[in-house]
Design a protein around this motif. Structure first.
Motif, mmCIF file in Angstrom:
data_model
loop_
_atom_site.group_PDB
_atom_site.id
_atom_site.type_symbol
_atom_site.label_atom_id
_atom_site.label_comp_id
_atom_site.label_asym_id
_atom_site.label_seq_id
_atom_site.Cartn_x
_atom_site.Cartn_y
_atom_site.Cartn_z
ATOM 1 N N LEU A 180 6.653 -1.697 -5.552
ATOM 2 C CA LEU A 180 5.278 -2.124 -5.302
ATOM 3 C C LEU A 180 4.338 -1.492 -6.324
ATOM 4 C CD1 LEU A 180 3.452 -3.657 -3.214
ATOM 5 C CD2 LEU A 180 3.038 -1.437 -2.221
ATOM 6 N N ILE A 181 4.505 -0.175 -6.542
ATOM 7 C CA ILE A 181 3.620 0.507 -7.492
ATOM 8 C C ILE A 181 3.878 0.031 -8.909
ATOM 9 C CG2 ILE A 181 2.892 2.753 -8.368
ATOM 10 C CD1 ILE A 181 2.137 2.337 -5.523
ATOM 11 N N SER A 182 5.152 -0.186 -9.282
ATOM 12 C CA SER A 182 5.383 -0.633 -10.650
ATOM 13 C C SER A 182 4.852 -2.058 -10.826
ATOM 14 C CB SER A 182 6.852 -0.510 -11.039
ATOM 15 O OG SER A 182 7.614 -1.507 -10.457
ATOM 16 N N ALA A 183 4.877 -2.866 -9.753
ATOM 17 C CA ALA A 183 4.276 -4.200 -9.855
ATOM 18 C C ALA A 183 2.760 -4.095 -9.980
ATOM 19 C CB ALA A 183 4.644 -5.050 -8.651
ATOM 20 N N ILE A 184 2.158 -3.145 -9.263
ATOM 21 C CA ILE A 184 0.719 -2.910 -9.419
ATOM 22 C C ILE A 184 0.428 -2.523 -10.867
ATOM 23 C CG2 ILE A 184 -1.172 -1.360 -8.791
ATOM 24 C CD1 ILE A 184 -0.014 -1.281 -5.974
ATOM 25 N N ILE A 236 -5.278 5.173 -4.764
ATOM 26 C CA ILE A 236 -4.871 6.298 -3.918
ATOM 27 C C ILE A 236 -3.403 6.155 -3.545
ATOM 28 C CG2 ILE A 236 -5.404 7.581 -1.814
ATOM 29 C CD1 ILE A 236 -7.769 7.526 -3.535
ATOM 30 N N LEU A 237 -3.019 4.929 -3.195
ATOM 31 C CA LEU A 237 -1.612 4.703 -2.867
ATOM 32 C C LEU A 237 -0.729 5.017 -4.079
ATOM 33 C CD1 LEU A 237 0.391 3.656 -0.744
ATOM 34 C CD2 LEU A 237 0.235 1.437 -1.835
ATOM 35 N N SER A 238 -1.191 4.631 -5.266
ATOM 36 C CA SER A 238 -0.436 4.945 -6.472
ATOM 37 C C SER A 238 -0.276 6.451 -6.620
ATOM 38 C CB SER A 238 -1.130 4.388 -7.708
ATOM 39 O OG SER A 238 -1.410 3.038 -7.546
ATOM 40 N N CYS A 239 -1.348 7.195 -6.368
ATOM 41 C CA CYS A 239 -1.287 8.662 -6.458
ATOM 42 C C CYS A 239 -0.172 9.183 -5.562
ATOM 43 C CB CYS A 239 -2.595 9.305 -6.031
ATOM 44 S SG CYS A 239 -3.965 8.981 -7.112
ATOM 45 N N VAL A 240 -0.127 8.666 -4.321
ATOM 46 C CA VAL A 240 0.856 9.164 -3.354
ATOM 47 C C VAL A 240 2.273 8.858 -3.829
ATOM 48 C CG1 VAL A 240 1.699 8.908 -0.997
ATOM 49 C CG2 VAL A 240 -0.737 8.967 -1.428
ATOM 50 N N VAL A 241 2.517 7.608 -4.205
ATOM 51 C CA VAL A 241 3.877 7.220 -4.573
ATOM 52 C C VAL A 241 4.260 7.817 -5.916
ATOM 53 C CG1 VAL A 241 5.407 5.273 -4.968
ATOM 54 C CG2 VAL A 241 3.625 5.111 -3.278
ATOM 55 N N PHE A 242 3.314 7.856 -6.832
ATOM 56 C CA PHE A 242 3.555 8.371 -8.175
ATOM 57 C C PHE A 242 3.951 9.851 -8.126
ATOM 58 C CE2 PHE A 242 2.098 10.130 -12.198
ATOM 59 C CZ PHE A 242 2.519 9.179 -13.107
ATOM 60 N N GLY A 243 3.228 10.621 -7.357
ATOM 61 C CA GLY A 243 3.498 12.054 -7.324
ATOM 62 C C GLY A 243 4.776 12.379 -6.569
ATOM 63 N N GLY A 244 5.070 11.656 -5.551
ATOM 64 C CA GLY A 244 6.262 11.964 -4.749
ATOM 65 C C GLY A 244 5.915 11.788 -3.295
ATOM 66 N N ILE A 245 6.229 10.622 -2.777
ATOM 67 C CA ILE A 245 5.762 10.245 -1.455
ATOM 68 C C ILE A 245 6.320 11.204 -0.406
ATOM 69 C CG2 ILE A 245 7.608 8.522 -1.297
ATOM 70 C CD1 ILE A 245 5.652 6.849 0.292
ATOM 71 N N VAL A 251 -0.324 16.043 -4.490
ATOM 72 C CA VAL A 251 -1.411 16.738 -5.190
ATOM 73 C C VAL A 251 -1.290 16.481 -6.687
ATOM 74 C CG1 VAL A 251 -2.347 18.993 -5.780
ATOM 75 C CG2 VAL A 251 -1.690 18.499 -3.427
ATOM 76 N N LEU A 252 -0.068 16.638 -7.200
ATOM 77 C CA LEU A 252 0.157 16.425 -8.630
ATOM 78 C C LEU A 252 -0.180 14.995 -9.029
ATOM 79 C CD1 LEU A 252 1.375 18.036 -11.050
ATOM 80 C CD2 LEU A 252 3.471 16.754 -10.629
ATOM 81 N N GLY A 253 0.274 14.037 -8.198
ATOM 82 C CA GLY A 253 -0.007 12.637 -8.483
ATOM 83 C C GLY A 253 -1.503 12.369 -8.509
ATOM 84 N N VAL A 255 4.096 1.815 -14.604
ATOM 85 C CA VAL A 255 5.358 1.072 -14.716
ATOM 86 C C VAL A 255 6.472 1.989 -15.199
ATOM 87 C CG1 VAL A 255 6.521 -0.837 -15.858
ATOM 88 C CG2 VAL A 255 4.166 -1.094 -15.129
ATOM 89 N N ILE A 256 6.194 2.736 -16.257
ATOM 90 C CA ILE A 256 7.251 3.546 -16.872
ATOM 91 C C ILE A 256 7.710 4.648 -15.924
ATOM 92 C CG2 ILE A 256 7.751 5.143 -18.762
ATOM 93 C CD1 ILE A 256 5.770 3.396 -20.433
ATOM 94 N N ILE A 257 6.741 5.385 -15.353
ATOM 95 C CA ILE A 257 7.150 6.505 -14.502
ATOM 96 C C ILE A 257 7.896 5.992 -13.268
ATOM 97 C CG2 ILE A 257 6.322 8.425 -13.083
ATOM 98 C CD1 ILE A 257 5.872 9.198 -15.831
ATOM 99 N N MET A 258 7.431 4.894 -12.673
ATOM 100 C CA MET A 258 8.115 4.405 -11.483
ATOM 101 C C MET A 258 9.522 3.939 -11.815
ATOM 102 S SD MET A 258 6.046 5.291 -9.443
ATOM 103 C CE MET A 258 7.143 5.172 -8.062
ATOM 104 N N ASN A 259 9.709 3.380 -13.018
ATOM 105 C CA ASN A 259 11.045 2.937 -13.391
ATOM 106 C C ASN A 259 12.001 4.097 -13.591
ATOM 107 O OD1 ASN A 259 11.818 0.037 -13.844
ATOM 108 N ND2 ASN A 259 9.710 0.054 -14.562
ATOM 109 N N PHE A 260 11.489 5.205 -14.111
ATOM 110 C CA PHE A 260 12.396 6.305 -14.402
ATOM 111 C C PHE A 260 12.446 7.355 -13.298
ATOM 112 C CE2 PHE A 260 11.863 4.339 -18.483
ATOM 113 C CZ PHE A 260 13.154 4.344 -18.951
ATOM 114 N N ARG A 261 11.377 7.472 -12.534
ATOM 115 C CA ARG A 261 11.409 8.394 -11.394
ATOM 116 C C ARG A 261 10.871 7.676 -10.163
ATOM 117 N NH1 ARG A 261 12.771 13.612 -12.600
ATOM 118 N NH2 ARG A 261 12.204 14.227 -10.506
ATOM 119 N N PRO A 262 11.660 6.789 -9.579
ATOM 120 C CA PRO A 262 11.140 5.956 -8.489
ATOM 121 C C PRO A 262 10.733 6.739 -7.242
ATOM 122 C CG PRO A 262 13.476 5.574 -8.826
ATOM 123 C CD PRO A 262 13.024 6.429 -9.949
#
Lengths: 315, 358
Positions: free
Chosen positions: A117-121, B284-293, B300-302, B329-336
């Protein structure tokens, strides 16, 4: 209220036209959700790419200008066909790229559901910002191909030629798609994957190919919607997909996301409701009415009007 | 291939947890205090040559630390209770932020209350909104919940936009600043010249939120959320009152969002519906998932990273959003699982819940 009663048929007609555009876009959401169980967040930007493809083709390749007057006869037909195909292809290819970049790698690794979802965003930000850079963030006006003349009047409703085109062609495309899903080998593959991914794989369905094709078809339909949108409204902007994307997604959920027939009912209901609501309450409140109706429907039928899953589209 | 794999499996969180568990109480306390002091000294980082690479071009560094960085971290922590702890997808979190901000603006302008008195009010209103939204909608699952919350976010924004009494599209200007605080070491002023005081105030709110989440995580609500996240039906069968704890999680998350909104309004002195768009919820949702849900430090890091990055790269002003999207895109692909994923242990026990309904 008075407007609603006095112009009921006029509103119904334009609402239905709006609804048909929603239906085609919501197919991009619903097909992808059916096979992946994931929201295709970038679909609004896939729509946006389609609107720009329509304009680029008619303006830069066919050489029509916003002020160059209407087209007639053969020129009109081939221009419109050319734009429609270009818009569908542009959106379809974008959708396939989105799948490759944002979903494939994550899907094959079986990660949590939020990562794609986030990568699609992310992809949708990339698409809209690239277009925003290319157009300097300004609105782009489409050349007028079809003169917006009123053809005839039915029950006091003016039937405009561009709206009539949407009214006729969009349902044909929808039923064509439904036939494709229900009666072809590839369609069978799509239905199989949406029923059970693992079993489909064991039965020899090429999963990656089916998913790519699902994105492609969703993109093609969204692209067709983009063309129709341009025929009726004749302008676009880098962020145009956002609101219409939310509306189309709402339509998909209203009908039961993942369900193709549901998308038809959901889109039509939403288009009509929006138009009636803006006539009664004023157009600034129409988005709220739509969401309130959605919440109420979901409370009564938590899986949407028709429930989930593509496989149920077999009538 | 092997280097790629080791990079993929590299888990700072587990390494950190290993070091942490080797420490005694004194070491842990002193490390915690040192980190808090370091965070408190952050606004001064721009003044020294060894740390001025952190400075944001164009905008003032201390202001950036309050909004967006501090606000985003606070809201990400709040959203993490909903999305990370109990596994409900909320796409309308900005609504609670907006409710907090409008509470501050309305009460601050129309009554004599000051920010410190409005803060609990703002939290309370956001929580009430959370309960009112939660009771009917939390019976829905997954993506249906997502769209309903998204709808709620839009409803709040459009209502603010169309209500002339609270400014309509023009918003409300001249929201009062918080009154000064007299401390033993001096007076802490709150106005446009003193972003540092706001930053420290946000920092305290963040620390309180972290403390609250950590306390709740090891107690009944935390365990209930964990059970709901892993398998809601199983949790219900085991006697967990799932709806009750889902509403609790939603409400607490809403309260944190409301607190962020109050601070935001009294810092920027101006609220308008434009500040509460769907994009903020997504960010905000990106922050949560990006940093480590689900992992506090990851979140916090995200929040820090995703709020800070666009400000830091403002010199490529036109393309910064593009870079932001590419980074996602890149970070989620390599560290989902995010930069700092949650504990591996939890994942081993719940492979089905993690991969979702796939």
């Amino acid at each position: 209220m008075h407007t609603l009663i006095s112009q009921f048929w006029q509103l119904t007609f334009s609402g239905a036209v709006q609804g048909f555009i929603y239906i085609l876009i919501s197919l991009g959401y619903t097909m992808v959700y059916g096979v992946l169980r994931m929201i295709n967040f970038a679909n609004s930007e896939i729509f946006m790419v389609g609107t720009f493809a329509t304009i680029v083709v008619s303006r830069d390749i066919l050489g029509h200008q916003p002020n160059s007057g209407d087209l007639h006869g053969f020129t009109l037909i081939y221009s419109m066909l050319f734009c429609l195909i270009a818009s569908m292809l542009a959106s379809g290819i974008t959708a396939v790229i989105v799948e490759l970049v944002a979903y494939r790698r994550l899907r094959s690794r079986g990660t949590n559901r939020l990562a794609p979802l986030i990568s699609a965003i992310g992809m949708s930000i990339v698409l809209s910002e690239s277009v925003s850079l290319l157009t300097a963030g300004r609105a782009t006006i489409a050349p007028e191909m079809l003169h917006k003349s009123s053809l005839f009047t039915v029950l006091g409703a003016n039937i405009r030629v561009d709206q009539l085109l949407v009214f006729i062609v969009a349902p044909i495309m929808f039923f064509g798609l439904q036939r494709f899903v229900n009666h072809t080998r590839l369609g069978k593959g799509i239905r199989a994957v949406s029923m059970n991914e693992e079993t489909a794989k064991l039965m020899g369905v090429n999963l990656n190919r089916v998913i790519s094709i699902t994105f492609l078809i969703g993109g093609l339909m969204t692209g067709a919607a983009a063309f129709f949108f341009e025929t009726v409204y004749e302008a676009t902007k880098f962020n145009i997909g956002f609101n219409i994307g939310i509306a189309a997604f709402t339509a998909a959920v209203l009908g039961g996301i993942g369900n193709i027939r549901g998308a038809f009912v959901g889109g039509l209901t939403l288009g009509l409701l929006e138009t009636y609501a803006s006539a009664v309450l004023g157009s600034q409140w129409k988005a709220i009415t739509v969401f309130v109706v959605l919440v109420l429907v979901l409370l009564v039928r938590p899986n949407g009007l028709f429930g989930e899953a593509i496989q149920q589209s077999r009538v | 291939m092997s280097t790629k794999n080791s990079l993929r499996n590299f888990n700072i969180r587990d390494k950190g947890a290993a070091i942490w568990s080797g420490w005694n109480r004194f070491q842990r306390t002193s490390f915690g205090i040192a980190m808090i002091l370091l965070a408190g000294a952050l606004p001064f980082a721009g003044n020294y040559s060894f740390s001025n690479f952190l400075n944001t071009p164009i905008s003032n560094f201390a202001d950036v630390l309050v909004y967006p960085v501090g606000m985003f971290v606070l809201m990400s922590l709040g959203l993490n209770i909903v999305v990370g702890k109990s596994g409900m997808l909320d796409l309308g979190y900005v609504a609670f932020f907006a409710i907090g901000a409008y509470t501050m603006a309305i009460c601050g302008k129309w009554t004599d209350l000051n920010t410190w008195e409005i803060l609990p009010l703002g939290i309370a209103f956001a929580m009430i909104a959370g309960v009112l939204l939660g009771i009917p909608t939390l019976r829905l699952r997954g993506d249906y919940l997502a769209i309903v919350t998204m709808g709620f976010g839009e409803i709040v924004r459009i209502t603010a936009l169309n209500t002339q009494k609270i400014g309509g599209p023009n918003g409300m200007a001249n929201v009062p600043n918080p009154p000064s605080i007299h401390t033993p070491v001096g007076v802490l002023d709150f106005n446009i010249m003193t972003p540092n005081s706001f930053y420290w105030f946000v920092l305290i709110l963040i620390l309180l939120t972290i403390w609250m989440i950590r306390r709740l995580s090891v107690r009944r609500p935390g365990r209930a959320w964990e059970a709901i996240r892993q398998d809601e039906d199983a949790a219900e069968l085991m006697g967990v009152p799932t709806l009750k704890y889902k509403i609790w999680s939603f409400t607490l998350g809403a309260g944190v969002g409301g607190a962020a909104g109050v601070v935001y309004a009294s810092k920027t002195l101006y609220v308008s519906p434009d500040a509460f768009t769907f994009n903020i919820s997504v960010l905000i949702l990106s922050c949560v998932v990006f940093g480590g849900i689900g992992n506090i430090w990851g979140v916090v890091l995200g929040g820090v990273f995703l709020a800070y990055l666009p400000e830091r790269i403002r010199f490529i002003s036109n393309a910064r959003q593009l870079v932001f999207g590419l980074t996602l895109v890149i970070i989620m692909n390599f560290r989902p699982d995010g930069i700092l994923p949650r504990k591996k242990r939890e994942k081993l026990h719940a492979p089905a819940a993690e991969s979702g309904a796939k």
